[in-house]
Design an enzyme around this catalytic site. Structure first.
Site, PDB file in Angstrom:
ATOM      1  N   LYS A   4     -13.937   1.331  -3.061  1.00  0.00           N
ATOM      2  CA  LYS A   4     -14.724   1.751  -2.022  1.00  0.00           C
ATOM      3  C   LYS A   4     -16.106   2.508  -2.566  1.00  0.00           C
ATOM      4  O   LYS A   4     -17.032   2.379  -2.169  1.00  0.00           O
ATOM      5  CB  LYS A   4     -14.190   2.544  -1.011  1.00  0.00           C
ATOM      6  CG  LYS A   4     -12.963   2.080  -0.290  1.00  0.00           C
ATOM      7  CD  LYS A   4     -12.730   2.768   1.110  1.00  0.00           C
ATOM      8  CE  LYS A   4     -11.460   2.278   1.757  1.00  0.00           C
ATOM      9  NZ  LYS A   4     -10.831   3.192   2.707  1.00  0.00           N
ATOM     10  N   HIS A  49       7.608 -26.632  -0.523  1.00  0.00           N
ATOM     11  CA  HIS A  49       6.846 -27.673  -1.026  1.00  0.00           C
ATOM     12  C   HIS A  49       5.673 -27.114  -1.919  1.00  0.00           C
ATOM     13  O   HIS A  49       4.869 -27.651  -2.369  1.00  0.00           O
ATOM     14  CB  HIS A  49       6.319 -28.741   0.086  1.00  0.00           C
ATOM     15  CG  HIS A  49       7.407 -29.538   0.761  1.00  0.00           C
ATOM     16  ND1 HIS A  49       7.929 -30.786   0.138  1.00  0.00           N
ATOM     17  CD2 HIS A  49       8.442 -29.104   1.257  1.00  0.00           C
ATOM     18  CE1 HIS A  49       8.727 -31.231   0.826  1.00  0.00           C
ATOM     19  NE2 HIS A  49       9.280 -30.011   1.834  1.00  0.00           N
ATOM     20  N   GLU A 105       0.794  -1.110   0.029  1.00  0.00           N
ATOM     21  CA  GLU A 105       0.024   0.228  -0.040  1.00  0.00           C
ATOM     22  C   GLU A 105       0.911   1.090   0.032  1.00  0.00           C
ATOM     23  O   GLU A 105       0.348   2.357  -0.520  1.00  0.00           O
ATOM     24  CB  GLU A 105      -0.873  -0.040   1.370  1.00  0.00           C
ATOM     25  CG  GLU A 105      -1.996  -0.901   0.868  1.00  0.00           C
ATOM     26  CD  GLU A 105      -3.319  -0.478   1.898  1.00  0.00           C
ATOM     27  OE1 GLU A 105      -3.188  -0.023   3.170  1.00  0.00           O
ATOM     28  OE2 GLU A 105      -4.557  -0.756   1.379  1.00  0.00           O
TER      29      GLU A 105
HETATM   30  O1  PA5 Z   1      -2.913   1.496   5.837  1.00  0.00           O
HETATM   31  C1  PA5 Z   1      -4.054   1.848   5.833  1.00  0.00           C
HETATM   32  O2  PA5 Z   1      -4.158   3.169   5.800  1.00  0.00           O
HETATM   33  C2  PA5 Z   1      -5.365   1.080   5.673  1.00  0.00           C
HETATM   34  O3  PA5 Z   1      -4.916  -0.479   5.440  1.00  0.00           O
HETATM   35  C3  PA5 Z   1      -6.259   0.971   6.664  1.00  0.00           C
HETATM   36  O4  PA5 Z   1      -5.864   0.751   7.876  1.00  0.00           O
HETATM   37  C4  PA5 Z   1      -7.780   0.221   6.344  1.00  0.00           C
HETATM   38  O5  PA5 Z   1      -8.151   0.623   5.108  1.00  0.00           O
HETATM   39  C5  PA5 Z   1      -8.663   0.304   7.418  1.00  0.00           C
HETATM   40  O6  PA5 Z   1      -8.852   1.795   7.579  1.00  0.00           O
HETATM   41  P1  PA5 Z   1      -9.695   2.379   9.034  1.00  0.00           P
HETATM   42  O7  PA5 Z   1      -8.842   2.226  10.030  1.00  0.00           O
HETATM   43  O8  PA5 Z   1      -9.839   3.824   8.302  1.00  0.00           O
HETATM   44  O9  PA5 Z   1     -10.956   1.733   9.047  1.00  0.00           O
END
Ligand code: PA5
Length: 472
Positions: free
Chosen positions: A462, A347, A326
């Protein structure tokens, strides 16, 4: 406290003339890495602390994770129970002592760190053990990380059962974690589990048994107000989801299951001190980034295999996959991280790693000690499996032979490999490892000209999901 981390990084098996990199290339990169490191402390961190304006090309900037362990520990030293850490410890103790089970709701960065800490530092079959064998700590489950009907039903079914040996009569609690407070997976699960808790224990139990960890405002913050939650924690401003494991997001669940979160933070503190002061040549973080980056740049090696040689580190690998993917998977760039657990995955994947496309580096994570007594193969009458000649060999001997044998095989075929060694899996070493990986990810992003913070690409699914759901 010594400032030398206990982790060690060895990249000798990546210095390969025809298929790897050279020390000279790494030496040439050190000045750039040093500049990036210095800018993190000269630009990013002061900007986070509001001493400077965030330059446009560095927005969004979530540099708050960098010195978070140091700040939490310093505040605890000064204010003890009144500090944030003091409050986390207090709430964790209250929950730990008053319930049999805890359901942690969250997705992505809002649960993966806590899950990794549990799997690394607790007994392998923690939830299956009796309360006494769990050290008097509640069982813990993770949900809100999907919208899988049957998986959620499974946990709802389980949570309604009362075990005979549950000292708290089947009472359970919810820790709901969402920085934005609006993530649909977590919000939808929260409704389910809140409803279940209410029907089982009554509305009056909710303020004590629901602990939200969220931003200062948002839907979850409003929901927490409506419930009247007794304790709640903030995901600090300037700490992004996937960088939040050492904030209440990871610390509260970890403390509920009895992990030593002070030692976890001390480990991270140690890594911070090392990263900030060690010369590039001796710097774990900069060497890890430098080697992996140069392999990508010069050899088009864009698959990073994190090869963990311990089952306990599987979800740490998944946490890292998420952190790395990410953060640097942007602008049509960024290597693909992949966690494998060995020897298990030898494996299933070793064939490809040994003879497939030359686009992979194996980054081993090796643990140098064990918690339990060593199991030996032992003698068997009749020697049906011909293992008697290895009867004195332990599982650790087998593991070490597998590690050495695999490295030798990859070396023989010019497959670049590195090894990060941890003396043990405990809170301190986990603190070092998590902080190292977060710092490395940020350094690599800056090196590639990519902002490691934010996740603009995730918004697309989203919005589509929301539109589809709301279209009659
Ligand atoms: O790293 C990030 O920002 C994301 O993986 C968030 O943690 C994830 O989308 C969850 O978001 P939130 O904590 O707002 O529910």
């Amino acid at each position: 406290m010594t400032q030398k981390p206990l982790l060690k990084f060895d990249y000798a098996d990546s210095l390969l003339e025809e298929t790897g990199i050279s020390q000279a290339q790494l030496d040439d990169l050190y000045p750039r890495l040093q500049t990036i490191r210095d800018e993190l402390y000269a630009v990013d961190l002061p900007a986070f602390h509001a001493d400077a304006v965030v330059p446009a090309d560095r927005q969004p900037l979530d540099a708050g994770f960098m010195d978070l362990p140091d700040r939490l520990l310093a505040a605890y030293d000064e204010q003890r129970e009144a500090s944030e850490l003091g409050q986390i410890l207090k709430t964790a103790k209250r929950i730990r002592e008053s319930v049999d089970r805890v359901v942690v709701l969250g997705i992505g960065g809002s649960y993966m760190g806590a899950r990794a800490l549990m799997d690394a530092c607790c007994e392998p079959y923690y939830n299956e053990l009796s309360r006494a064998d769990r050290g008097g700590r509640p069982r813990i489950y993770f949900e809100g990380n999907n919208v899988d009907n049957d998986a959620m039903q499974g946990l709802l079914h389980l949570i309604r059962q009362t075990n005979q040996d549950d000292p708290c009569g089947g009472r359970w609690a919810i820790v709901v974690i969402s920085k934005s407070g609006g993530t649909i997976e977590t919000a939808a699960a929260f409704r389910q589990f809140l409803g279940a808790l209410e029907s089982q224990l009554g509305k009056e139990a909710l303020p004590d048994l629901v602990v939200p960890v969220t931003g200062a405002s948002g839907k979850l913050a409003d929901f927490a107000d409506a419930i009247g939650c007794r304790d709640r924690f903030l995901v600090p401003d300037g700490v992004g989801g996937r960088f939040s494991v050492l904030s209440p997001v990871g610390l509260l669940p970890a403390s509920i299951i009895g992990l030593d979160i002070m030692d976890l933070l001390r480990g991270a503190w140690l890594m911070n001190a090392h990263f900030q002061t060690a010369e590039p040549r001796d710097n774990l973080v900069l060497n890890y980034v430098g080697v992996n980056h140069l392999l990508e740049r010069h050899r088009q090696i864009d698959i990073r295999v994190l090869s963990v040689w311990s089952k306990a580190l599987e979800t740490t690998g998944l946490w890292y996959d998420q952190l790395f993917a990410e953060s640097v998977g942007k602008q049509e760039l960024g290597a693909t991280p992949l966690t494998v657990v060995n020897t298990r995955d030898l494996h299933s994947r070793a064939q490809q790693h040994q003879e497939g496309a030359r686009n992979k580096v194996m980054n081993n994570v090796v643990v140098e000690s064990n918690r339990c007594n060593l199991l030996e193969i032992g003698e068997r009458e009749g020697n049906p499996d011909l293992l008697n000649e290895l009867s004195c060999k332990s599982m650790v001997d087998l593991m070490n032979a597998a590690i050495a044998g695999t490295n030798e095989a990859y070396r023989g075929d010019g497959r670049p490999t590195t090894t990060l060694s941890m003396p043990a899996i405990n809170e301190n070493c986990m603190g070092q490892l998590l902080q190292m990986m977060m710092l490395a990810t940020v350094v690599e992003g800056r090196l590639m000209g990519i902002n490691p913070y934010g996740q603009p690409g995730v918004e697309c699914y989203k919005q589509n999901m929301n539109r589809i759901l709301r279209t009659p």
